[in-house]
Motif scaffolding. Sequence first.
Motif, mmCIF file in Angstrom:
data_model
loop_
_atom_site.group_PDB
_atom_site.id
_atom_site.type_symbol
_atom_site.label_atom_id
_atom_site.label_comp_id
_atom_site.label_asym_id
_atom_site.label_seq_id
_atom_site.Cartn_x
_atom_site.Cartn_y
_atom_site.Cartn_z
ATOM 1 N N GLU A 110 1.024 -0.855 0.267
ATOM 2 C CA GLU A 110 -0.039 -0.141 0.001
ATOM 3 C C GLU A 110 1.427 1.318 -0.022
ATOM 4 O OE1 GLU A 110 -2.037 -0.764 3.254
ATOM 5 O OE2 GLU A 110 -1.460 -2.022 4.164
ATOM 6 N N ASP A 167 -20.439 5.295 0.820
ATOM 7 C CA ASP A 167 -20.020 6.322 1.040
ATOM 8 C C ASP A 167 -18.720 5.620 1.953
ATOM 9 O OD1 ASP A 167 -20.344 8.850 -0.489
ATOM 10 O OD2 ASP A 167 -22.029 9.023 0.376
ATOM 11 N N GLU A 168 -18.535 5.305 3.042
ATOM 12 C CA GLU A 168 -17.410 5.116 3.847
ATOM 13 C C GLU A 168 -16.381 4.490 2.971
ATOM 14 O OE1 GLU A 168 -19.870 6.117 8.087
ATOM 15 O OE2 GLU A 168 -19.388 3.882 7.179
ATOM 16 N N GLU A 213 -14.793 5.584 0.030
ATOM 17 C CA GLU A 213 -13.713 7.036 0.994
ATOM 18 C C GLU A 213 -12.400 6.197 1.326
ATOM 19 O OE1 GLU A 213 -13.908 10.801 4.090
ATOM 20 O OE2 GLU A 213 -15.544 9.705 3.406
ATOM 21 N N GLN A 214 -12.640 5.309 2.258
ATOM 22 C CA GLN A 214 -11.380 3.695 2.842
ATOM 23 C C GLN A 214 -10.790 3.881 1.336
ATOM 24 O OE1 GLN A 214 -12.085 1.654 5.911
ATOM 25 N NE2 GLN A 214 -13.643 2.355 6.501
ATOM 26 N N LEU A 215 -11.130 3.386 0.183
ATOM 27 C CA LEU A 215 -10.570 2.430 -1.075
ATOM 28 C C LEU A 215 -10.180 3.666 -1.302
ATOM 29 C CD1 LEU A 215 -13.643 0.018 -1.609
ATOM 30 C CD2 LEU A 215 -11.287 -0.302 -1.029
ATOM 31 N N ASN A 216 -10.287 5.159 -1.471
ATOM 32 C CA ASN A 216 -10.054 6.364 -2.575
ATOM 33 C C ASN A 216 -11.232 6.426 -4.014
ATOM 34 O OD1 ASN A 216 -8.591 8.164 -1.462
ATOM 35 N ND2 ASN A 216 -7.036 7.264 -1.217
ATOM 36 N N VAL A 217 -11.798 6.108 -4.012
ATOM 37 C CA VAL A 217 -12.840 5.602 -5.062
ATOM 38 C C VAL A 217 -14.109 6.520 -5.080
ATOM 39 C CG1 VAL A 217 -12.294 3.056 -6.135
ATOM 40 C CG2 VAL A 217 -13.897 3.492 -4.635
ATOM 41 N N SER A 218 -14.858 6.546 -6.672
ATOM 42 C CA SER A 218 -15.782 6.733 -6.133
ATOM 43 C C SER A 218 -17.135 6.400 -5.225
ATOM 44 C CB SER A 218 -16.882 7.815 -7.585
ATOM 45 O OG SER A 218 -16.823 6.774 -7.867
ATOM 46 N N ARG A 219 -18.409 6.214 -4.962
ATOM 47 C CA ARG A 219 -19.064 5.978 -4.713
ATOM 48 C C ARG A 219 -20.028 4.967 -5.609
ATOM 49 N NH1 ARG A 219 -25.238 6.375 -3.792
ATOM 50 N NH2 ARG A 219 -25.270 9.143 -4.744
ATOM 51 N N LYS A 228 -7.175 -3.484 -2.524
ATOM 52 C CA LYS A 228 -7.711 -3.517 -1.093
ATOM 53 C C LYS A 228 -9.117 -3.560 -0.464
ATOM 54 C CE LYS A 228 -5.934 1.371 -3.168
ATOM 55 N NZ LYS A 228 -6.387 2.974 -4.261
#
Lengths: 65, 65
Positions: A64, B17-18, B21-27, B47
Amino acid sequence: MKNTIKETRLKYNLTQDELAEQLNVSRQTIISLEKGRYNPSITLAFKLSRIFKCTIEDIFLYEEG
Amino acid sequence: MKNTIKETRLKYNLTQDELAEQLNVSRQTIISLEKGRYNPSITLAFKLSRIFKCTIEDIFLYEEG
DNA sequence: CACCAATGTAAAATAAGCTTTACGTAAAGT
DNA sequence: ACTTTACGTAAAGCTTATTTTACATTGGTG
């Protein structure tokens, strides 16, 4: 992401062409993967793990960052 | 390819959403993955496996064909 | 040396993953 | 009723994976 495709392919005595054929991808794809030029789709990763009789985590080393 | 993203996400009490965010992708990406609209990159799969504390094979069920 | 197999590079094109924006719906709370 | 939260859809656009074609390089072998 690092991978052991080249080493494992050689362990199985496969040429890039032969591996490509078994995966149904082009030889360019094998070259680019072995050279680490890009990361495969998860589908391709699964196909590799089937051919190499191991897990995806055995083939690909994710760090990561 | 089938996956257990939705179930596992709920097990962790995360909203789309959460998780996004943790994955750094869009919803949108989460929705599409949960709906099986496409298969993720191996990077995204890794990830997910980190967040869900399991292997890629635990999350994704590959069936050849 | 000539030949062939295996590997490599490069560039242009297509496909697939992913983003962004905008809107729709349904449930729950105030 | 109004608002908020979570989930869903759709379309356009960007980015990256993968293909296709064509040519260069290296090593072994006749």
